[in-house]
Design an enzyme around this catalytic site. Structure first.
Site, PDB file in Angstrom:
ATOM      1  N   ALA A 110       0.832  -1.209   0.000  1.00  0.00           N
ATOM      2  CA  ALA A 110       0.000   0.000   0.000  1.00  0.00           C
ATOM      3  C   ALA A 110       0.867   1.260   0.000  1.00  0.00           C
ATOM      4  CB  ALA A 110      -0.905   0.002   1.225  1.00  0.00           C
ATOM      5  N   CYS A 229      12.853   3.954   1.076  1.00  0.00           N
ATOM      6  CA  CYS A 229      13.014   5.372   0.713  1.00  0.00           C
ATOM      7  C   CYS A 229      13.809   6.061   1.819  1.00  0.00           C
ATOM      8  CB  CYS A 229      11.674   6.040   0.464  1.00  0.00           C
ATOM      9  SG  CYS A 229      10.576   6.040   1.881  1.00  0.00           S
TER      10      CYS A 229
HETATM   11  C1  LIG Z   1       7.168   1.932   1.904  1.00  0.00           C
HETATM   12  S1  LIG Z   1       5.539   1.474   2.222  1.00  0.00           S
HETATM   13  C2  LIG Z   1       5.060   0.658   0.761  1.00  0.00           C
HETATM   14  C3  LIG Z   1       4.783   1.573  -0.399  1.00  0.00           C
HETATM   15  C4  LIG Z   1       4.256   0.817  -1.613  1.00  0.00           C
HETATM   16  N1  LIG Z   1       5.128  -0.253  -2.006  1.00  0.00           N
HETATM   17  C5  LIG Z   1       4.017   1.719  -2.797  1.00  0.00           C
HETATM   18  O1  LIG Z   1       4.824   1.744  -3.721  1.00  0.00           O
HETATM   19  O2  LIG Z   1       2.965   2.387  -2.839  1.00  0.00           O
HETATM   20  C6  LIG Z   1       5.706   0.154   3.326  1.00  0.00           C
HETATM   21  C7  LIG Z   1       4.435  -0.539   3.717  1.00  0.00           C
HETATM   22  O3  LIG Z   1       4.762  -1.572   4.657  1.00  0.00           O
HETATM   23  C8  LIG Z   1       3.706  -1.681   5.587  1.00  0.00           C
HETATM   24  N2  LIG Z   1       4.199  -2.299   6.841  1.00  0.00           N
HETATM   25  C9  LIG Z   1       4.325  -1.750   8.060  1.00  0.00           C
HETATM   26  N3  LIG Z   1       4.768  -2.666   8.943  1.00  0.00           N
HETATM   27  C10 LIG Z   1       4.921  -3.812   8.287  1.00  0.00           C
HETATM   28  C11 LIG Z   1       5.340  -5.115   8.658  1.00  0.00           C
HETATM   29  N4  LIG Z   1       5.706  -5.412   9.887  1.00  0.00           N
HETATM   30  N5  LIG Z   1       5.333  -6.055   7.702  1.00  0.00           N
HETATM   31  C12 LIG Z   1       4.984  -5.767   6.446  1.00  0.00           C
HETATM   32  N6  LIG Z   1       4.587  -4.556   6.037  1.00  0.00           N
HETATM   33  C13 LIG Z   1       4.555  -3.586   6.943  1.00  0.00           C
HETATM   34  C14 LIG Z   1       3.241  -0.257   5.778  1.00  0.00           C
HETATM   35  O4  LIG Z   1       1.909  -0.231   6.251  1.00  0.00           O
HETATM   36  C15 LIG Z   1       3.406   0.340   4.394  1.00  0.00           C
HETATM   37  O5  LIG Z   1       2.198   0.305   3.681  1.00  0.00           O
END
Ligand SMILES: C[S@@+](CC[C@H](N)C(=O)[O-])C[C@H]1O[C@@H](n2cnc3c(N)ncnc32)[C@H](O)[C@@H]1O
Length: 440
Positions: A110, A229
């Site tokens: 997301a 990022c």
């Molecule tokens: C950098 S963002 C991803 C952005 C996405 N790939 C995009 O291009 O739109 C990282 C995501 O990892 C999720 N996240 C948070 N904690 C996590 C965990 N323990 N395991 C997996 N995902 C997690 C967050 O909610 C967030 O949506």
């Protein structure tokens, strides 16, 4: 100078002053990515009233002028012709090098920038599995997958470890765009006030855990890209080095790209001086021979003729295929390659919702119209991006149509499906979902 900037100074050496110029400016680097499932770059360039300049990070990526405002309200954005995406954020999928027919897992997906980029690369073939652990973010992901017209996606809301254990050895390519300390976003939101070394270290530990879950879902011979990022070396290089030490069956490989700058020989770092707000990406290869995708036995489930009549009354050539299932009140066309045991997993969507059963009638679903091409819709009306009709439609108003337009009708912006309405007596009743409408 705060701790974050001191670290950046030691990381960048002579280039630190150049970095500071970007850091202290309010103009951040903005971009969009053309969604080739719905529109080609030349067409989008001709329809927008500002200039698009190509970025080095992906073929469909463009810079937009920093004074362009409210681009999310542009009808072409509602139609899924493009995704607003920070230019360097498109680099990770370029390095993943998705091919048509691949099974691809995007584990931290997301709001969907990279997932929708993968979906466009797959072009309706193979399978895209987009997962997001945070429920409300998973809903936003789903809405973006629908807007961008991706028919072959599964959207889930699972913990990476639970999901990957269930999907062992199933994917050709996996993206882990990990939650990180976000230093590449600091200029935008002043988050550096919240910067701490403890946070960086806890992000690094979490990223290693996620990678160690993801590896189970990758086929032997498959590729996995890890991206963030952020700039910190405890994340990025530190995480990749620890992962490789713990997993000798993986190797870091050259992705063949030239943007940004190399680190650890083959990984890439992108700083604002390289044309993006900031990204890190590394491509990993799981040693061993890749075996081909499971052949999918053709299901012989008998489809109710009422459903097929409904499908054929609205669309030409059954554009999402015929892998149809009725789940509760929803008629769903599953992706052709959806042969997973998903019992107990939190799946928000697999494929396209063709329609919903309401009091013995079937009503079409918004996502079917955003996913179909105009040529596949039996009835369609088309408006220019600057027309008052499309503005009215996106506000939720009824619009005038010609007398001969009847029944469920796709609403298009310059030939790109955006939603639908129901036409009778020269009026089109608005079916654009309330939550997506532009508020006055
Ligand atoms: C950098 S963002 C991803 C952005 C996405 N790939 C995009 O291009 O739109 C990282 C995501 O990892 C999720 N996240 C948070 N904690 C996590 C965990 N323990 N395991 C997996 N995902 C997690 C967050 O909610 C967030 O949506």
């Amino acid at each position: 100078m705060n701790d974050f900037l001191l670290r950046m100074k030691s990381l960048l050496g002579d280039e630190f002053d150049e970095f500071l110029k970007f850091y202290n400016s309010d103009d951040f680097i903005k971009g969009l990515r053309v969604n080739t499932l719905k529109c080609l770059p030349e067409k989008l360039c001709s329809l927008l009233d500002f200039e698009l300049k190509k970025t080095p990070f992906c073929d469909e990526g463009f810079y937009i002028p920093s004074d362009v405002k409210s681009i999310g309200n542009n009808p072409l954005h509602h139609a899924g012709a493009f995704y607003v995406q920070e230019p360097s954020a498109t680099s990770a999928v370029t390095m993943l090098d998705v091919h048509e027919g691949d099974y691809v897992l995007d584990l931290c997906a997301a709001p969907g920038g990279k997932s929708t980029q993968i979906g466009a690369k797959l072009n309706g073939t193979g399978l895209l599995w987009s997962n997001e652990i945070v429920r409300n973010r998973a809903n936003i992901l789903l809405s973006n997958i629908e807007r961008m017209g991706i028919s072959n996606a599964v959207v889930s809301n699972c913990r990476p470890d639970e999901l990957c254990k269930r999907l062992e050895n199933r994917f050709d390519r996996i993206l882990v765009d990990a939650p990180c300390s976000g230093e590449g976003m600091f200029r935008k939101n002043d988050a550096e006030r919240e910067w701490s070394i403890e946070h960086v270290k806890s992000c690094a530990a979490r990223q290693l855990l996620i990678l160690n879950s993801a590896k189970d879902a990758l086929k032997n011979g498959g590729y996995m890209v890890y991206s963030t990022c952020t700039f910190s070396k405890e994340e990025n290089e530190g995480v990749i080095s620890r992962f490789l030490t713990e997993n000798p069956d993986f190797e870091l490989v050259d992705s063949g790209v030239t943007f940004g700058r190399p680190t650890l020989d083959y990984a890439r770092r992108i700083f604002p001086m390289d044309g993006g707000e900031g990204h890190f990406a590394a491509k990993l290869h799981k040693k061993g021979e890749q075996y081909s995708n499971y052949s999918i036995p053709k299901k012989n489930n008998k489809i109710d003729s009422k459903i097929l009549d409904f499908y054929d009354s609205i669309f030409i050539d059954r554009p999402f295929g015929e892998n149809i299932e009725v789940i509760k009140d929803k008629i769903i066309v599953l992706p052709q390659n959806y042969n997973f045991d998903v019992k107990g997993l939190q799946i928000l969507r697999a494929g396209v919702i063709l329609g919903e059963i309401v009091k013995n009638r079937i009503e079409p679903h918004h996502s079917a119209f955003t996913t179909a091409k105009k040529e596949n819709c039996k009835s369609a009306v088309n408006f220019d991006v600057n027309s008052k009709e499309i503005a009215a439609y996106l506000h939720g108003e009824e619009i005038a149509v010609s007398q001969d337009v009847k029944g469920y009708t796709a609403v298009c912006v310059n030939g790109i499906t955006t939603g639908f309405g129901k036409a009778s007596n020269s009026r089109l009743k608005n079916k654009y979902p309330k939550g997506l409408r532009i508020l006055r």
